[in-house]
Every structure is written in structure tokens, then in C-alpha cells.
Design an enzyme around this catalytic site. Structure first.
Site, PDB file in Angstrom:
ATOM      1  N   THR A  87       0.817  -1.209   0.000  1.00 53.42           N
ATOM      2  CA  THR A  87       0.000   0.000   0.000  1.00 53.42           C
ATOM      3  C   THR A  87       0.848   1.256   0.000  1.00 53.42           C
ATOM      4  OG1 THR A  87      -1.895   1.087   1.040  1.00 53.42           O
ATOM      5  CG2 THR A  87      -0.246   0.152   2.520  1.00 53.42           C
ATOM      6  N   HIS A  88       0.235   2.308  -0.457  1.00 58.23           N
ATOM      7  CA  HIS A  88       0.838   3.641  -0.442  1.00 58.23           C
ATOM      8  C   HIS A  88      -0.266   4.605  -0.037  1.00 58.23           C
ATOM      9  CE1 HIS A  88       2.249   7.518  -1.578  1.00 58.23           C
ATOM     10  NE2 HIS A  88       3.266   7.099  -2.305  1.00 58.23           N
ATOM     11  N   PHE A  89      -0.264   4.993   1.233  1.00 57.90           N
ATOM     12  CA  PHE A  89      -1.251   5.969   1.678  1.00 57.90           C
ATOM     13  C   PHE A  89      -0.900   7.323   1.072  1.00 57.90           C
ATOM     14  CE2 PHE A  89      -2.934   3.998   5.895  1.00 57.90           C
ATOM     15  CZ  PHE A  89      -3.250   2.837   5.227  1.00 57.90           C
TER      16      PHE A  89
END
Length: 134
Positions: A87-89
Site C-alpha cells: 500500500t501507499h497511503f
């Protein structure tokens, strides 16, 4: 297992090169990228020496800031399975975005019966009192 973020090959700063495909081909690895550029993310990618049995990219809720991504894959490790989440917030450190994204990822991993790993970039200020308390 390698998780990569901001790997969207169609962006000018990447020279419109597919770096994920290049690395996979030259390293002899399996790969998956998602969600795609059409979902307005910079992308999450997976490189692995293990076969990918399932992979799906998701766009995380981002009502206030940068659109964030999550890639979920199931890998075949000899006689067992491993789920991988990359993931990449968003970079804006918006409290609403961070809360919704954290809850979304927590919900996604909650019903996984296989062992899993979470790889990613979770943006926050050091020692911020509201960090990921969901």
C-alpha cells in the site's frame, strides 16, 4: 517478495517506461501492478520469485487528499500460501484520509486465513497523537 510504490510507467517522470516489467524480466521474477493509471494513482507493484495465484489492485478512500492504492496478492510458496498487501497511503497526511485508508486495509486483512505481510508507505508525522488509531 518486493513491494514497490509510485511505479506508474505512464508518467513523464518515469520516462514512460514500465519499470516493473523491466525489473521482472531482467531478474526472472513474477510481477503485478495495480491499480492502474486510469484510477489516478501512482501505483503499487509486486515482484516475487513465487508464482502469483491471485492479484488485484484497489483504490483506497481518499476524499481529502492524494488517491492511495493497495495491491493484494496471494503467492504459492511450495505447499503453502502467503497473502501480500502493498500500500501507499496519500502524502497529504489528512486525518480523514488516513483514518478511512487504515480502516479499509484493516478490513481487507481481517478475513484472510493465510499468513500475510503488509508492505507499504504509511504517511504520518512522528509522535502524532492520532496515528492510525482505528
Amino acid at each position: 517478495v518486493v513491494g514497490l510504490i509510485e511505479t506508474d510507467g505512464s508518467r513523464p517522470f518515469m520516462g514512460t517506461r514500465d519499470v516493473v516489467e523491466y525489473l521482472a524480466r531482467n531478474l526472472g521474477m513474477y510481477s503485478h501492478f495495480g491499480p492502474g493509471t486510469g484510477d489516478h494513482t501512482f501505483g503499487c507493484a509486486l515482484l516475487t520469485t513465487f508464482p502469483i495465484l491471485y492479484a488485484k489492485g484497489h483504490t483506497l478512500p481518499s476524499p481529502q487528499g492524494e488517491i492511495a492504492c493497495l495491491l493484494h496478492a496471494t503467492l504459492a510458496l511450495n505447499k503453502s500460501l502467503l497473502d501480500v498487501f502493498i500500500t501507499h497511503f496519500g502524502n497529504t497526511e489528512d486525518v480523514l484520509d488516513r483514518t478511512l485508508q487504515t480502516k479499509w486495509v484493516a478490513s481487507a486483512v481481517q478475513n484472510i486465513s493465510n499468513p500475510f505481510v503488509l508492505l507499504g508507505y504509511l504517511t504520518t508525522k512522528p509522535y502524532y497523537s492520532q496515528n492510525y488509531k482505528t
